[in-house]
Design a protein around this motif. Structure first.
Motif, PDB file in Angstrom:
ATOM      1  N   SER A   1      85.456  40.582 -13.192  1.00  0.00           N
ATOM      2  CA  SER A   1      85.628  39.451 -12.278  1.00  0.00           C
ATOM      3  C   SER A   1      85.328  38.135 -12.981  1.00  0.00           C
ATOM      4  CB  SER A   1      84.735  39.611 -11.043  1.00  0.00           C
ATOM      5  OG  SER A   1      83.363  39.665 -11.401  1.00  0.00           O
TER       6      SER A   1
ATOM      7  N   ARG B   1      88.219  37.272 -15.133  1.00  0.00           N
ATOM      8  CA  ARG B   1      89.335  36.729 -14.358  1.00  0.00           C
ATOM      9  C   ARG B   1      89.157  35.234 -14.116  1.00  0.00           C
ATOM     10  NH1 ARG B   1      89.161  41.789 -11.626  1.00  0.00           N
ATOM     11  NH2 ARG B   1      87.794  40.957  -9.993  1.00  0.00           N
TER      12      ARG B   1
ATOM     13  N   SER C   1      90.173  33.526 -17.266  1.00  0.00           N
ATOM     14  CA  SER C   1      91.633  33.531 -17.383  1.00  0.00           C
ATOM     15  C   SER C   1      92.266  32.507 -16.458  1.00  0.00           C
ATOM     16  CB  SER C   1      92.167  34.934 -17.076  1.00  0.00           C
ATOM     17  OG  SER C   1      93.576  34.966 -17.144  1.00  0.00           O
ATOM     18  N   LYS C   2      91.771  32.428 -15.232  1.00  0.00           N
ATOM     19  CA  LYS C   2      92.322  31.480 -14.266  1.00  0.00           C
ATOM     20  C   LYS C   2      92.159  30.046 -14.739  1.00  0.00           C
ATOM     21  CE  LYS C   2      92.386  30.437  -9.339  1.00  0.00           C
ATOM     22  NZ  LYS C   2      91.907  30.865  -7.994  1.00  0.00           N
TER      23      LYS C   2
END
Length: 240
Positions: A220, A223, A226-227
């Motif tokens: 998480s 992520r 990455s976002k």
């Protein structure tokens, strides 16, 4: 996954900033304790290895590691591959490090720099001692005791309730490491990315670099990186 660009510090410099932020050092550059900003001291890991995307290696050993063992570890570190082509690859001498230190536990994960251009897509608020009493802290009650130590601290509110927080959990004059927490019921809404971006902006205002590191197991957190298209400068590896 982005990498650092020519306008940012080189990867080795960032890894040096990372290890200095994570641990307190003695005069011999041995690490002694975890560099938490609040009172109390926890022992540092016995071995730290930071491998960067440009092939540099930054390493540390704890102050109580014997000199002979330190020499053996140094020889192995100096034989690590020059180019880190796949940051998820274990260190070349992983098994030897574990054996020499008689260890059964290690941690590893990617390290990122947050760019000045990273902006929050949702409204965030700075949480300080002057306004924390006005907020609903259900799930974040512990923040009251830490608020004077982990600045900057940036939150995202759901109504008047704090839903997500990013704060400085390792601090030096040159770099801060992010500590990110989002309540389970508010995950998946983009809150975490927003508070990380808001926190980074506040760290830059202090003249320091905002660094974000996590573990390979924390998908998480990856992520979020990455976002936000964070710049990956390397990977850390520690043996406790």
């Amino acid at each position: 996954m982005n990498h650092t660009n020519e306008n940012e510090p080189i990867a080795r410099e960032l890894m040096e900033q990372h290890v200095r932020a994570m641990f307190r050092h003695d005069d011999d550059m041995r690490i002694r304790t975890i560099n938490e900003p609040w009172p109390g001291e926890k022992p540092a890991p016995r071995f730290f290895l930071g491998r960067t995307i440009d092939g540099s290696v930054v390493w540390r050993i704890r102050h109580d590691v014997p000199e002979r063992l330190a020499g053996q570890l140094k020889a192995l570190v100096e034989n690590e591959p020059i180019i880190l082509s796949n940051i998820q690859t274990k260190p070349k001498h992983y098994a030897d490090y574990m054996s020499l230190l008689q260890a059964d536990h290690s941690t590893s994960g990617p390290c990122y720099l947050i760019s000045r251009q990273t902006k929050p897509t949702k409204q965030t608020v700075s949480i300080i001692s002057d306004n924390i009493a006005e907020l609903s802290l259900s799930g974040f009650e512990w923040l009251i005791k830490e608020i004077d130590y982990d600045q900057p601290c940036v939150g995202l509110l759901h109504g008047n309730r704090v839903a997500s927080v990013c704060r400085s959990v390792r601090i030096t004059p040159d770099a801060h490491e992010a500590g990110l927490e989002t309540l389970d019921e508010f995950r998946g809404r983009g809150y975490a990315a927003a508070v990380v971006a808001g926190w980074a902006a506040e760290v830059y205002k202090k003249g320091a670099l905002p660094l974000y590191s996590t573990s390979w197991e924390n998908t998480s957190s990856q992520r979020v990186a990455s976002k936000l298209e964070l710049s990956c400068y390397g990977v850390n590896f520690t043996i406790w």
